[in-house]
Design a protein around this motif. Structure first.
Motif, PDB file in Angstrom:
ATOM      1  N   GLN A  97      30.625  24.526 -30.580  1.00 48.06           N
ATOM      2  CA  GLN A  97      31.867  23.583 -31.562  1.00 48.06           C
ATOM      3  C   GLN A  97      30.967  22.341 -31.502  1.00 48.06           C
ATOM      4  O   GLN A  97      31.347  21.463 -32.651  1.00 48.06           O
ATOM      5  N   ASP A  98      29.439  22.264 -29.880  1.00 56.19           N
ATOM      6  CA  ASP A  98      28.747  20.759 -30.337  1.00 56.19           C
ATOM      7  C   ASP A  98      28.212  21.125 -32.082  1.00 56.19           C
ATOM      8  O   ASP A  98      27.926  19.641 -32.146  1.00 56.19           O
ATOM      9  N   THR A  99      27.330  22.387 -32.559  1.00 51.64           N
ATOM     10  CA  THR A  99      27.224  21.853 -33.305  1.00 51.64           C
ATOM     11  C   THR A  99      27.793  21.234 -34.819  1.00 51.64           C
ATOM     12  O   THR A  99      27.193  20.937 -35.977  1.00 51.64           O
ATOM     13  N   HIS A 100      29.153  21.907 -35.212  1.00 47.95           N
ATOM     14  CA  HIS A 100      29.796  21.558 -36.230  1.00 47.95           C
ATOM     15  C   HIS A 100      30.804  20.503 -36.101  1.00 47.95           C
ATOM     16  O   HIS A 100      30.981  20.354 -36.871  1.00 47.95           O
ATOM     17  N   ARG A 101      30.600  20.057 -34.877  1.00 48.41           N
ATOM     18  CA  ARG A 101      31.174  18.378 -34.705  1.00 48.41           C
ATOM     19  C   ARG A 101      30.236  17.865 -35.042  1.00 48.41           C
ATOM     20  O   ARG A 101      30.497  16.063 -34.092  1.00 48.41           O
ATOM     21  N   GLY A 102      29.112  17.535 -35.345  1.00 49.76           N
ATOM     22  CA  GLY A 102      28.657  16.911 -35.237  1.00 49.76           C
ATOM     23  C   GLY A 102      27.666  15.866 -33.808  1.00 49.76           C
ATOM     24  O   GLY A 102      26.676  15.325 -33.748  1.00 49.76           O
ATOM     25  N   VAL A 103      27.848  16.981 -32.768  1.00 46.95           N
ATOM     26  CA  VAL A 103      27.635  16.610 -31.229  1.00 46.95           C
ATOM     27  C   VAL A 103      26.025  16.477 -31.476  1.00 46.95           C
ATOM     28  O   VAL A 103      25.277  15.928 -30.903  1.00 46.95           O
ATOM     29  N   LEU A 116      23.246  13.916 -30.430  1.00 49.17           N
ATOM     30  CA  LEU A 116      22.295  14.304 -28.494  1.00 49.17           C
ATOM     31  C   LEU A 116      20.361  14.637 -29.597  1.00 49.17           C
ATOM     32  O   LEU A 116      20.303  14.031 -28.418  1.00 49.17           O
ATOM     33  N   ARG A 117      20.307  15.433 -30.303  1.00 46.10           N
ATOM     34  CA  ARG A 117      19.012  15.163 -30.844  1.00 46.10           C
ATOM     35  C   ARG A 117      18.276  14.721 -31.397  1.00 46.10           C
ATOM     36  O   ARG A 117      17.002  13.904 -30.886  1.00 46.10           O
ATOM     37  N   THR A 118      18.250  12.440 -30.904  1.00 43.85           N
ATOM     38  CA  THR A 118      18.317  11.065 -31.739  1.00 43.85           C
ATOM     39  C   THR A 118      18.146  10.857 -29.983  1.00 43.85           C
ATOM     40  O   THR A 118      16.850  10.075 -30.593  1.00 43.85           O
ATOM     41  N   LEU A 119      18.723  11.412 -29.482  1.00 44.68           N
ATOM     42  CA  LEU A 119      18.079  11.289 -27.794  1.00 44.68           C
ATOM     43  C   LEU A 119      16.696  10.904 -27.804  1.00 44.68           C
ATOM     44  O   LEU A 119      16.182  12.574 -27.816  1.00 44.68           O
ATOM     45  N   PRO A 120      15.987  10.353 -26.589  1.00 45.39           N
ATOM     46  CA  PRO A 120      15.111  10.729 -26.430  1.00 45.39           C
ATOM     47  C   PRO A 120      14.664  11.523 -25.216  1.00 45.39           C
ATOM     48  O   PRO A 120      14.089  11.465 -23.597  1.00 45.39           O
ATOM     49  N   VAL A 121      14.731  13.056 -25.383  1.00 46.50           N
ATOM     50  CA  VAL A 121      15.514  13.664 -23.905  1.00 46.50           C
ATOM     51  C   VAL A 121      14.440  14.644 -24.405  1.00 46.50           C
ATOM     52  O   VAL A 121      14.411  14.977 -25.677  1.00 46.50           O
ATOM     53  N   SER A 122      14.164  15.805 -23.154  1.00 41.65           N
ATOM     54  CA  SER A 122      13.642  17.198 -24.071  1.00 41.65           C
ATOM     55  C   SER A 122      14.254  17.697 -24.685  1.00 41.65           C
ATOM     56  O   SER A 122      15.067  18.071 -24.613  1.00 41.65           O
ATOM     57  N   ARG A 123      13.745  17.799 -25.750  1.00 41.01           N
ATOM     58  CA  ARG A 123      14.382  18.900 -26.935  1.00 41.01           C
ATOM     59  C   ARG A 123      15.277  20.534 -26.350  1.00 41.01           C
ATOM     60  O   ARG A 123      16.061  21.191 -26.608  1.00 41.01           O
TER      61      ARG A 123
END
Length: 260
Positions: free
Chosen positions: A81-87, A91-98
């Motif tokens: 759901q997160d993957t296909h709704r662009g979430v 999240l990948r653009t945030l400066p957090v651990s992968r």
């Protein structure tokens, strides 16, 4: 606190808020094991060569193991759901651990699962199940249950990240309900046909089910079963460790790389 732990905890909070805002899904996932206990215990129980209360005592640890395996379905659905709704892209653009995003999802799932465990066990006690083991056995049983749920959730997250659509993830996730049917969760494996018994006894759910039954004092460990069931605690730990070792790094890699 390390970066991964801090980021993972923050994203776990985000996941818990998301679950709180989907009360229908939360209620469904929390009540399904109770519904299955009542249905299997009182309807199918009459067809099994055990008295009703004895079968329900046999069934409760099996449903706990099946609930743990349900982490595949919930992990897959939420990740897809997160993957296909662009979430996930945001999240990948945030400066957090992968690793923090999938880890936060897996940790949140453990919290929700632990909360749902309480009403299920209360209903289990109401229908005749009793925990006959010691306090250390109870801690060990809870630890094995949560560890296996954690491992299955990582498998689900990996499959959800790799899915082509939400619909495909939903269909594949629904198909995972077959896994407990091919195990010792609902019936003893002793009377199954040779090849089917082998499949059932090497099913990770069977090892976890047998470990929970043994630790709770509800059923002895089968002496002539395959190794994971004959040594259920070691088998449960081995299966859980293997699933995490395979799925977690692949899920993090898939999350980092994105779709495509």
């Amino acid at each position: 606190m390390s970066t991964l732990a801090y980021d993972g905890t923050a994203l776990m909070g985000r996941q818990l808020r998301r679950i709180r805002n989907s009360p229908g899904l939360l209620i469904l996932t929390q009540t399904t094991p109770i519904t299955m206990l009542l249905f299997f215990g009182y309807v199918f129980g009459s067809a099994v060569a055990m008295p009703g209360e004895e079968y329900r005592t046999f069934l409760v640890p099996g449903l706990l193991a099946a609930t743990a395996a349900g982490g595949i379905m919930t992990g897959m659905f939420q990740a897809a759901q997160d993957t296909h709704r662009g979430v996930t892209d945001r999240l990948r653009t945030l400066p957090v651990s992968r690793a923090a995003v999938p880890l936060g999802q897996a940790m949140a799932d453990l919290v929700v699962t632990l909360v749902g465990l309480v009403p299920f066990l209360l209903v289990g006690v109401a229908v005749g199940w009793r925990f006959e083991g010691s306090a250390p056995d109870a801690v060990a049983a809870l630890g094995l249950f949560l560890l296996f749920r954690f491992a299955c959730t990582w498998v689900g997250i990996l499959l959800g990240l790799a899915s082509r659509s939400e619909e495909a993830a939903g269909q594949l996730g629904s198909a995972t309900i077959v896994l407990p049917l091919l195990s010792s969760a609902y019936i003893p494996t002793e009377n199954l046909a040779g090849w089917l018994r082998t499949v059932a006894e090497w099913n990770p759910i069977s090892a976890v089910t047998t470990a929970l039954r043994d630790l709770s004092g509800n059923a002895p460990v089968p002496a002539d079963a395959a190794w994971p069931m004959a040594h259920p605690v070691a088998g449960s730990l081995a299966w859980s460790a293997a699933l995490i070792a395979i799925a977690a790094p692949q899920a993090v890699r898939r999350y980092t790389r994105g779709q495509g």
